[in-house]
Design an enzyme around this catalytic site. Structure first.
Site, PDB file in Angstrom:
ATOM      1  N   LYS A   1     -14.080 -15.034  -9.605  1.00 57.01           N
ATOM      2  CA  LYS A   1     -12.717 -14.962 -10.135  1.00 57.01           C
ATOM      3  C   LYS A   1     -11.806 -15.692  -9.147  1.00 57.01           C
ATOM      4  CE  LYS A   1      -9.314 -11.510 -11.729  1.00 57.01           C
ATOM      5  NZ  LYS A   1      -9.062 -10.061 -11.930  1.00 57.01           N
TER       6      LYS A   1
ATOM      7  N   SER B   1      -7.634  -8.547 -16.600  1.00 61.34           N
ATOM      8  CA  SER B   1      -7.310  -9.874 -16.126  1.00 61.34           C
ATOM      9  C   SER B   1      -8.525 -10.754 -15.808  1.00 61.34           C
ATOM     10  CB  SER B   1      -6.432  -9.772 -14.880  1.00 61.34           C
ATOM     11  OG  SER B   1      -7.157  -9.232 -13.797  1.00 61.34           O
TER      12      SER B   1
ATOM     13  N   SER C   1      -9.186  -4.283 -15.171  1.00 62.48           N
ATOM     14  CA  SER C   1      -9.367  -5.736 -15.242  1.00 62.48           C
ATOM     15  C   SER C   1     -10.806  -6.241 -15.163  1.00 62.48           C
ATOM     16  CB  SER C   1      -8.538  -6.422 -14.156  1.00 62.48           C
ATOM     17  OG  SER C   1      -7.193  -6.512 -14.556  1.00 62.48           O
TER      18      SER C   1
END
Lengths: 95, 485
Positions: B76, B151, B175
């Protein structure tokens, strides 16, 4: 709970954000809605409840006061928007 | 090759069926072919990947073994990667090349994993749909009109589309778990303090926790094994013996007590999602689990409490972006005030500004007790609900998200509606507990995730139950039709 435009401008100043007229108007509505939403907490009886700052109530660890990291100043300053001779540059503060 | 699990790829590398170089080249080819459709990656790091693949092959030739040696993975874009752009999906960090590795990145590098790229996400991890990214939304591989969740939407979509077998994510209010659910992959948020936050760009420090996304619980266990553990560089990292997530994966489930909170099956839950979860519960019952209805009475307070605490912490954490030391700086500032204000206004997107504003307000003079302190007290009540429940049950089970993936643009107009899509995941972060999301079926062709929450340090139990469930079901092995090529 309704935030006025002046409130929004005060908060924006504290947060060092500049808002356009259009943004200020939109944010005052949105922020008021969010604050109304979080006010659900108000009715909860929290008399005598100890505030929870950390999920495991752990205290932050201390370490011996010894140098453990290498000096990386020039590496870190190489990614600064403006730096010279080891200094970060900003607009003149004192006339 | 792309539809193999991490365990299978690892076995192939061990057996010499293919090299890491070959595997990495295949992986990069697939990413380049599909990223235009999915927008799952912000950066594709071909050069780094091929160099790391060659290094992994050399290490293997020298006799080294290890489950992650030579395995391609994606990080990420919230994790700092030395020498590689680390944007946090924000214009603010569009030009930021991290000068050091996050601990998670360093550990996985050490284990020989090959970084193929940095995945898209909501800006500064603030969002539940991946629509707040400066680089545009990610699309859900199951339906290109649907959001992937957020997210960690890029990581979830990349794993779902078989661009990579494993990816890292972070979870502040859901997330990892919510995008895992919406994309039909497995993702686990560990206990707070289990995975180092060093080099992981901060959103809300008392809630943030890194973790893996993968096809299966077994693959999550392999990745988490390498990610987790004490780190002296993170003051909130907890000193505990090295965890072992793998040896108990196959433990029998006979007698495992599963709690079903009435609050997780009530108003707001999609009827068909409910049906899928009930079927999953029956599967676990057949495996020997014992069910018990429980109550977590403060559940309705979790979302408001979270938004006070997370946004207050965010406003403080994001104060560091001032246009001086790194990141975006406005052109021609008139004075210092103008430098700060314009750099921040031009560098941050709308949702980030909204959250900074709320956090600034609740922390401002005269409001602290009514908001932040009150929320910290309610946080304790929410946490106590879980502690009470874990006296009666071993894990708590429910849906990860009240609905399947919604359409792009469907919830962007009203922030509060968007916030409520995290209703089942947020309390877990407030309490600091571990929780996993496991694919459990489909509604209208879109995946449904089942969430299981464990007591502190019970990641191994969650992975065990999820693994046994995945031995009995094939939801996690299904291939999204939109990218099945």
């Amino acid at each position: 709970m309704s935030l006025q435009k002046a409130d929004v401008e005060r908060i924006a100043h504290l947060a060092r954000l500049a808002l356009t007229e259009e943004e200020a108007a939109r944010y005052s509505g949105e922020l008021s809605n969010i604050l109304d939403f979080v006010r659900q907490m108000e009715g909860v009886d929290t008399e005598g409840v100890v505030p929870m700052a950390h999920p495991l109530d752990a205290t932050l660890r201390l370490r011996p006061d010894q140098v453990t990291e290498a000096d990386e100043r020039s590496l870190f300053q190489s990614i600064a928007p403006m730096a010279t001779e080891g200094l970060y540059l900003v607009p003149k503060v004192i006339e | 090759m792309y539809d193999k699990t991490l365990a299978e790829l690892s076995a192939g590398l061990h057996a010499g069926a293919f090299s890491s170089r070959e595997l990495t080249e295949e992986t990069l080819k697939r990413i380049h072919a599909l990223n235009g459709t999915l927008n799952a990656f912000i950066s594709i790091t071909d050069d780094v990947a091929l160099a790391e693949a060659d290094a992994a092959d050399a290490r293997r030739a020298a006799g080294e073994r290890g489950a992650l040696l030579g395995i391609p993975l994606a990080h990420k874009d919230i994790f700092c990667t030395k020498g590689v752009k680390t944007s946090c999906a924000s214009r603010m960090l569009d030009s930021f090349v991290a000068p050091y590795d996050a601990t998670v990145v360093a550990r996985l590098r050490q284990a020989g994993a090959v970084m193929v790229g940095k995945t898209n996400m909501d800006e500064f991890a603030m969002g539940s749909s991946n629509e707040t990214s400066f680089y545009g939304p990610v699309r859900n591989p199951w339906d290109l009109n649907a959001v992937p969740g957020g997210s960690s939407g890029g990581s979830a979509a990349a794993v779902a589309a078989r661009l990579v077998t494993v990816a890292t994510g972070t979870d502040t209010g859901g997330s990892i778990r919510q995008p895992a659910a919406l994309c039909g992959v497995t993702g686990i948020k560990p206990s707070y303090g289990q995975v180092s936050r060093y080099g992981m760009i901060a959103f809300a420090s008392s809630l943030d926790q890194g973790g893996p996304l993968a096809h299966s619980a077994e693959d999550c266990a392999i990745l988490l094994d390498a990610m987790a553990g004490f780190d002296p560089r993170d003051s909130t990292s907890l000193e505990r013996p090295a965890p072992d997530y793998l040896s108990t994966l196959n433990a029998p489930l006979a007698g495992v007590r599963i709690g079903l909170p009435v609050e997780y099956f009530g108003e707001g839950l999609d009827v068909q999602v409910d049906g899928v979860i009930q079927e999953a519960v029956r599967t676990l019952q057949r495996l020997g689990a014992v069910l018990k209805t429980i109550s977590l009475p403060n559940t309705p307070l979790a979302v408001p409490t979270y938004y006070v605490l997370a946004l207050a912490e965010a406003s403080s954490n994001l104060a560091r972006y001032d246009g001086v030391r790194y990141g975006y700086r406005c052109e021609q500032p008139r004075d210092l005030q103008d430098l700060y204000t314009r750099s921040r206004s031009e560098g941050f997107g709308a949702e980030v500004k909204r959250r900074i504003m709320i956090g600034t307000y609740t922390l401002s003079a005269g409001y602290y007790d009514a908001y932040y302190l009150k929320a910290q007290k309610v946080r304790r009540l929410i946490s106590n609900d879980f502690l009470r429940a874990f006296k009666e049950v071993d894990v708590i089970l429910g849906p990860t998200s009240p609905t399947v993936a919604f359409n792009l643009g469907e919830k962007t107009a009203d922030p509060v509606t968007m916030y409520l899509s995290d209703i089942y995941t947020i309390a877990v972060n407030l309490a600091g507990l571990p929780a996993i999301s496991v694919p459990a079926g489909f509604v209208g062709g879109r995946p449904v995730g089942m969430q299981m929450i464990g007591g502190y340090w019970r990641e191994a139990s969650l992975l065990n139950i999820a693994h046994r469930y995945q031995q009995e079901t094939d939801w996690h092995t299904q291939m999204p039709t939109a990218v099945d090529r």
